[in-house]
Design a protein around this motif. Structure first.
Motif, PDB file in Angstrom:
ATOM      1  N   CYS A  82       0.426  -3.103  -6.176  1.00  0.00           N
ATOM      2  CA  CYS A  82       0.619  -1.923  -5.344  1.00  0.00           C
ATOM      3  C   CYS A  82      -0.615  -1.041  -5.487  1.00  0.00           C
ATOM      4  O   CYS A  82      -1.125  -0.827  -6.585  1.00  0.00           O
ATOM      5  N   TRP A  83      -1.090  -0.564  -4.347  1.00  0.00           N
ATOM      6  CA  TRP A  83      -2.316   0.232  -4.285  1.00  0.00           C
ATOM      7  C   TRP A  83      -1.966   1.682  -3.973  1.00  0.00           C
ATOM      8  O   TRP A  83      -1.063   1.955  -3.189  1.00  0.00           O
ATOM      9  N   THR A 137      -1.904  -7.175   1.853  1.00  0.00           N
ATOM     10  CA  THR A 137      -1.276  -5.919   1.463  1.00  0.00           C
ATOM     11  C   THR A 137      -0.568  -5.308   2.667  1.00  0.00           C
ATOM     12  O   THR A 137      -1.201  -5.046   3.690  1.00  0.00           O
ATOM     13  N   THR A 153      -5.355  -4.499   4.107  1.00  0.00           N
ATOM     14  CA  THR A 153      -4.113  -3.755   4.273  1.00  0.00           C
ATOM     15  C   THR A 153      -3.699  -3.853   5.733  1.00  0.00           C
ATOM     16  O   THR A 153      -4.484  -3.536   6.634  1.00  0.00           O
ATOM     17  N   GLY A 212      -0.247   4.292  -0.144  1.00  0.00           N
ATOM     18  CA  GLY A 212      -0.899   5.369   0.592  1.00  0.00           C
ATOM     19  C   GLY A 212      -1.125   6.608  -0.236  1.00  0.00           C
ATOM     20  O   GLY A 212      -1.375   6.543  -1.442  1.00  0.00           O
ATOM     21  N   ALA A 225      -3.882   5.446  -2.803  1.00  0.00           N
ATOM     22  CA  ALA A 225      -5.109   5.955  -2.189  1.00  0.00           C
ATOM     23  C   ALA A 225      -5.377   7.385  -2.625  1.00  0.00           C
ATOM     24  O   ALA A 225      -4.524   8.063  -3.195  1.00  0.00           O
ATOM     25  N   ALA A 266       1.615  -2.423   4.740  1.00  0.00           N
ATOM     26  CA  ALA A 266       1.869  -0.993   4.872  1.00  0.00           C
ATOM     27  C   ALA A 266       3.040  -0.853   5.838  1.00  0.00           C
ATOM     28  O   ALA A 266       2.857  -0.701   7.043  1.00  0.00           O
ATOM     29  N   GLY A 268      -6.888   2.156  -4.437  1.00  0.00           N
ATOM     30  CA  GLY A 268      -7.307   1.757  -3.100  1.00  0.00           C
ATOM     31  C   GLY A 268      -7.685   2.959  -2.244  1.00  0.00           C
ATOM     32  O   GLY A 268      -7.028   3.175  -1.258  1.00  0.00           O
ATOM     33  N   LEU A 290     -11.555  -4.855  -0.288  1.00  0.00           N
ATOM     34  CA  LEU A 290     -10.431  -4.152   0.312  1.00  0.00           C
ATOM     35  C   LEU A 290     -10.778  -3.902   1.775  1.00  0.00           C
ATOM     36  O   LEU A 290     -11.768  -3.231   2.080  1.00  0.00           O
ATOM     37  N   ASN A 318       0.861  -1.189   0.000  1.00  0.00           N
ATOM     38  CA  ASN A 318       0.000   0.000   0.000  1.00  0.00           C
ATOM     39  C   ASN A 318       0.894   1.236   0.000  1.00  0.00           C
ATOM     40  O   ASN A 318       1.625   1.478   0.955  1.00  0.00           O
ATOM     41  N   CYS A 340      -8.596  -8.985   0.615  1.00  0.00           N
ATOM     42  CA  CYS A 340      -7.367  -8.193   0.513  1.00  0.00           C
ATOM     43  C   CYS A 340      -7.300  -7.134   1.614  1.00  0.00           C
ATOM     44  O   CYS A 340      -7.635  -5.969   1.392  1.00  0.00           O
TER      45      CYS A 340
END
Length: 351
Positions: free
Chosen positions: A33-34, A323, A221, A8, A36, A325, A62, A185, A6, A219
């Motif tokens: 890879c997400w 995922t 985080t 972010g 936000a 972080a 995300g 998510l 993540n 999924c």
């Protein structure tokens, strides 16, 4: 179980480091890879930038905020990103919260479940490249008694069906997500509470759609901090402000999804205290009120061996994409955490 990263929010002066993290995750074999968005950096721009400078890793939203874009615009963006990335895009959607929806976008935060269902239906229809028409409570396409006519998307996504995820927390949202999406998510996911807080509702939604849980991407985080097993308290303290922000300060006093989740996990009294202190401006007091057990159950803390044990618990609870972080303020710290995540996954035997 696969690993994700993540990234972010962007725009805080660490963008080159974030790109380097994505590139290292790509090199290490991370699945996705997400990126936000809230009311700062927007996710599509970031994802296009990352996709252009990576080779194999999927890029995912995300999330894209539902009040920020019409569903047709989201379909256009998703199709474009899938095409530009060579079929590596995952579409994550969410309703955001009342403060952002109404304060930033000027969109009334009402009937989030019905709005999400209708939004997903339109996005799916548009991305299938059929002529777009829809008559619903929230959107009507084309508008009646005007010059508009049903038209279809001109861009061809690489894949026939781009994976669609919904950010879900509450039981009704989780059930609907299981019914209409390809994945969920999740945040503050605790394996020990998975059946009651997550899996039961998702499974019910899958059953409504005539499907099983198999094939659905769970999924969450999960924040991660690597250190000695004798440092668990200190590592947990690192995530106190983060947990207090969500449990205490996200949304409003009456409408905080994260607070309600903490209550469903058995922390009714603590969740109330955290919220009371946070909304009164006592952020330090709110952070101090977060139980260590809540942090430990929703994060990955300690040595690689301890993290590997926790990864087994996540896999056994049904998680298919974990995922991470990673904690850390420097690029070296975050890259080291990425590598530790791969080592822990290998030791867990769940890859």
């Amino acid at each position: 179980m696969r690993l994700g990263i993540n990234l972010g929010y962007w725009g805080a002066g660490m963008d080159q480091d974030n790109l380097a993290v994505a590139q290292e995750a790509d090199r290490l074999g991370y699945s996705v890879c997400w990126a936000a968005e809230a009311y700062g950096s927007d996710a599509p721009t970031v994802l296009s930038w990352v996709a252009a400078q990576t080779e194999r890793i999927d890029v995912g939203s995300g999330i894209f905020q539902i009040p920020a874009r019409t569903p047709a615009m989201t379909a256009m963006t998703a199709a474009t990103l899938d095409s530009l990335s060579g079929g590596r895009f995952r579409l994550g959607l969410g309703v955001s919260g009342p403060q952002v929806s109404e304060g930033w976008y000027g969109v009334k935060f009402d009937k989030p479940l019905a709005r999400t269902r209708e939004y997903v239906e339109i996005v799916r229809k548009a991305m299938s490249r059929e002529r777009l028409s829809h008559s619903g409570e929230h959107w009507t396409l084309p508008l009646p008694d005007g010059p508009g006519k049903p038209i279809k998307l001109t861009v061809h996504p690489v894949r026939e069906r781009v994976p669609l995820y919904v950010a879900a927390i509450g039981p009704k949202n989780l059930e609907q997500t299981g019914e209409i999406a390809d994945g969920a998510l999740l945040v503050f996911f605790a394996p020990e509470h998975a059946e009651a807080t997550t899996l039961g509702p998702v499974r019910a939604g899958r059953a409504k759609a005539g499907k099983e849980l198999a094939g659905f991407d769970l999924c969450p985080t999960v924040p991660m901090a690597i250190g000695g097993d004798d440092q668990i308290d200190a590592l947990a303290d690192f995530f106190r402000p983060y947990t207090a922000l969500y449990v205490g300060g996200m949304g409003s006093r009456k409408q905080n999804f994260y607070n309600k989740l903490a209550q469903r996990m058995g922390y009714e009294k603590e969740a109330a205290e955290i919220q009371e202190k946070y909304l009164a401006g006592d952020k330090d007091g709110a952070a101090a009120a977060v139980p260590r057990e809540l942090i430990d159950s929703t994060t990955l803390l300690g040595s690689v061996e301890r993290v590997a044990d926790r990864m087994r618990a996540y896999a056994e609870a049904g998680v298919t994409t974990l995922t991470l972080a990673p904690a850390g303020f420097t690029l070296d710290e975050r890259v080291a955490a990425l590598r530790a995540g791969v080592e822990a996954l290998e030791r867990s035997g769940t890859a």
